[in-house]
Design an enzyme around this catalytic site. Structure first.
Site, PDB file in Angstrom:
ATOM      1  N   GLY A 123       0.792  -1.228   0.000  1.00  0.00           N
ATOM      2  CA  GLY A 123       0.000   0.000   0.000  1.00  0.00           C
ATOM      3  C   GLY A 123       0.820   1.272   0.000  1.00  0.00           C
ATOM      4  O   GLY A 123       0.283   2.359  -0.189  1.00  0.00           O
ATOM      5  N   CYS A 164     -27.322  -9.370 -17.333  1.00  0.00           N
ATOM      6  CA  CYS A 164     -26.681  -9.207 -18.643  1.00  0.00           C
ATOM      7  C   CYS A 164     -27.623  -9.691 -19.744  1.00  0.00           C
ATOM      8  O   CYS A 164     -28.157 -10.802 -19.682  1.00  0.00           O
ATOM      9  CB  CYS A 164     -25.369  -9.980 -18.694  1.00  0.00           C
ATOM     10  N   CYS A 186     -25.585 -12.909 -21.527  1.00  0.00           N
ATOM     11  CA  CYS A 186     -25.334 -14.176 -20.843  1.00  0.00           C
ATOM     12  C   CYS A 186     -26.240 -14.373 -19.632  1.00  0.00           C
ATOM     13  O   CYS A 186     -26.239 -15.439 -19.024  1.00  0.00           O
ATOM     14  CB  CYS A 186     -23.869 -14.286 -20.429  1.00  0.00           C
ATOM     15  N   CYS A 198     -22.436  -7.478 -19.664  1.00  0.00           N
ATOM     16  CA  CYS A 198     -21.250  -7.631 -18.828  1.00  0.00           C
ATOM     17  C   CYS A 198     -20.136  -6.719 -19.318  1.00  0.00           C
ATOM     18  O   CYS A 198     -19.877  -6.647 -20.522  1.00  0.00           O
ATOM     19  CB  CYS A 198     -20.725  -9.066 -18.894  1.00  0.00           C
ATOM     20  N   CYS A 236     -18.295 -13.012 -20.061  1.00  0.00           N
ATOM     21  CA  CYS A 236     -19.585 -13.053 -20.747  1.00  0.00           C
ATOM     22  C   CYS A 236     -19.547 -14.049 -21.916  1.00  0.00           C
ATOM     23  O   CYS A 236     -20.428 -14.898 -22.061  1.00  0.00           O
ATOM     24  CB  CYS A 236     -19.931 -11.657 -21.247  1.00  0.00           C
TER      25      CYS A 236
END
Lengths: 364, 283
Positions: B29, B239, B242, B264, B270
């Site tokens: 970080g 979606c 899909c 997606c 997808c």
């Protein structure tokens, strides 16, 4: 019917083909030679070399041709080439006092050893379009005089002898390798003056011009006189430790500007003139003068001057934003797709509006 | 193309980058300054990610590049072609087959596995930047763990809007220490950062910073006890291709009468579902 961005690869190829064709323009018009650009658009070439941080007029001219005359794009091409070059070492400091002068003026002294030389300048030309140029009329030959063999010392050195000019720390030829290198280390603050000058000399000319202008209009005012502006050829040499002497390997055109600025003096120092310094590849006097003014403005803290909110005095502001390759890249990246972030924002704003509507209804 | 070294950068530059990456992995970080190079694509277009990828690539790697979750967005195509040209590595669109994935703005839906490297392109690495513009100040704030300003900012959002009004680049805390910008991924993706088996590297070229999340790092999205973080996406949609109800969805305008559909954003996820004949919900 779902018509998203499938076929991106082919679209890119076709766009590049179109670009190449557009760059060439009308095929009935002769192709522009790199040598023509180098010779006849020399100031654009100089600017590309200065901001590209690479002294090579032929490459700069090629970059201008490839970039269709877009100077920042040409600078970008040069930078992307430069970054792949190995760095062998540093030259010894260039001696601008030893310059082969093509132009040298002072606004502070009417005359000085070495004299004033106007050189090939736009100053005092009347900005009237020259229609003869459109017809390709060759210019009359310029009169020539023999070059003076006398040395042309820096004008501000005469003030220095009297102690009126704040001396700069002496250049250290032995430790030239220790000079900070912006292209090899990340910029961290506070920056030293050598590092600041390095950033300024490759900075965007327009940005520096505006900042310098802002100091003249009162945002960090430090009233500058052009003590000396000189343009000419200097020798570049590198020290060869194995041989024990310097070898000259280049002769380059540079523009140098030294400004004389007032300084009231402080408790610890008597009143003295101070210096702003600009040094730029090529014939680039607007840039060199701007650089000197901004350099001087950035010395406000060191000289104990009143620091207001003037942008030109703010080292982090100036150095973080002066590079046009960084700024144009980041600016133009917003034309890349941001559907995902925008979708997230869209959902958020719809939700906030729904929630606010529900609160309003409940209140009624 | 023999004029350039493998993966474009010279070995000395790669070494400098790898040192920065190792330091970043050692201090999760923390933003490690590195001497970013000019790349042949503009700053702001993924030069940080490209440099990190170039430093990590070996000839045996299989590279996947996505932008907005998709392999075929123009800049993803451009970066993938760049590495094909200068490193001649295998490329793939399948998340599971990639050893290195360079991404802009998304984390793939398919869970990453140990051994994979996810490289994020980062525009502004400093999560405190829009609270405090000066680098000199923000570095001190990180050093002293002085994050009160960020908490106040999030609190002000709640006071004004009733919730933390951040939809993407939602700040996270790494191993209870540094506050980190996860790059502009939607906050929907934030939970995927946590405890990931993959190595996650972040490169910011213009800003000269690299930071990292080593595998299995604890990553928490900032929130308050009474206003817990929630990963959001298009509400109540699935979606159109899909049928997934669990993936992140892009909204596509389909006509000029307000018609729209949701698909997606992760095209590989997808396409694999469509190929498998699935129009049902999936986990």
């Amino acid at each position: 019917m779902y018509v998203a961005v499938k076929g991106g690869e082919r679209a890119i190829e076709h766009a590049h083909d179109w670009l190449a064709q557009a760059r060439r323009g009308d095929m009935a018009v002769p192709d522009l030679g790199v040598a023509q650009i180098r010779e006849q658009l020399a100031l654009a070439v100089d600017r590309v070399m200065a901001e590209g941080s690479l002294h090579d007029p032929d490459l700069a001219a090629l970059a201008l041709k490839q970039a269709r005359g877009d100077v920042i794009e040409a600078v970008f091409l040069i930078r992307a080439f430069r970054t792949t070059l190995p760095r062998f070492g540093a030259s010894v400091p260039v001696d601008t006092g030893d310059m082969q002068i093509i132009r040298r003026i002072s606004a502070t002294f009417k005359d000085a050893p070495g004299g004033q030389v106007l050189g090939p300048t736009f100053d005092y030309t009347h900005r009237l379009l020259d229609f003869d140029l459109a017809d390709g009329v060759a210019p009359p030959p310029a009169p020539e005089a023999a070059a003076s063999p006398d040395p042309v010392p820096h004008i501000l050195s005469h003030l220095g002898e009297e102690g009126l000019m704040q001396p700069e720390p002496a250049g250290d030829a032995e430790n030239a390798q220790d000079v900070p290198d912006l292209t090899r280390a990340p910029l961290e603050f506070p920056a030293s003056r050598p590092l600041r000058l390095q950033a300024l000399t490759r900075a965007d000319e327009g940005f520096l011009l505006s900042l310098a202008y802002s100091t003249q209009r009162g945002y960090g005012r430090n009233h500058a006189f052009v003590g000396e502006l000189r343009i000419g050829h200097v020798r570049v040499a590198a020290h060869m430790p194995e041989l024990g002497f310097d070898i000259e390997f280049a002769d380059i055109l540079v523009t140098e500007c030294e400004t004389v600025n007032q300084f009231q003096g402080s408790k610890s120092e008597p009143a003295q003139f101070t210096r702003g310094y600009g040094l730029v590849f090529g014939q680039s006097e607007r840039k060199a003068i701007s650089m000197a003014l901004v350099d001087r403005a950035l010395r406000a803290r060191e000289l104990g001057e009143d620091m207001g909110d003037a942008p030109a005095q703010d080292e982090e502001f100036v150095l973080s934003h002066c590079d046009n390759i960084q700024s144009s890249g980041f600016l133009e990246h917003i034309k890349l797709p941001h559907y995902v972030d925008f979708q997230a924002e869209l959902e958020l704003i719809r939700k906030l509006r729904r929630d606010a509507g529900a609160v309003r209804e409940a209140a009624q | 193309m023999t004029a350039y070294n493998f993966a474009y950068l010279d070995e000395a530059t790669k070494r400098m980058l790898r040192r920065a990456i190792l330091k970043a992995v050692a201090i999760p970080g923390y933003q490690v300054p590195f001497s970013s190079r000019e790349m042949p694509m503009p700053y702001g277009w993924g030069t940080g990610g490209v440099q990190v990828t170039a430093a990590c690539l070996v000839p045996e790697d299989t590279l996947k590049v996505i932008d907005q979750g998709a392999d075929d967005t123009t800049n993803a195509v451009s970066i993938r072609k760049f590495f094909q040209r200068v490193a001649d590595v295998a490329v793939t669109e399948r998340t599971a087959q990639a050893s290195i994935i360079q991404t802009r703005h998304r984390i793939p839906e398919t869970p990453l596995i140990a051994g994979q490297i996810l490289v994020f392109q980062v525009p502004i690495p400093e999560p405190l930047r829009f609270l405090e513009p000066r680098e000199v100040e923000t570095r001190v704030m990180h050093a002293l763990e002085d994050y009160g300003l960020m908490q106040v900012r999030l609190y002000e959002d709640i006071a004004r809007h009733g919730e933390i009004a951040r939809a993407y680049a939602y700040p996270v805390r790494v191993e209870g220490r540094y506050i980190m910008d996860p790059s502009p991924i939607p906050k929907f993706d934030n939970p995927k950062l946590n405890n990931s088996p993959a190595l996650q590297l972040f490169g910011a070229g213009r800003e000269c910073r690299i930071y990292a999340l080593p595998p299995f790092t604890r990553v928490e999205s900032l929130d308050f006890d009474d206003y817990p973080f929630s990963a959001t996406k298009a509400a109540g949609q699935s979606c159109a291709l899909c049928g997934s109800t669990v993936s992140y969805l892009d909204e596509v305008i389909t006509d000029d009468a307000g018609g729209r559909m949701f698909v997606c954003s992760d095209t590989d996820y997808c396409a694999a579902r469509v190929a498998a004949g699935s129009t049902e919900d999936a986990a």
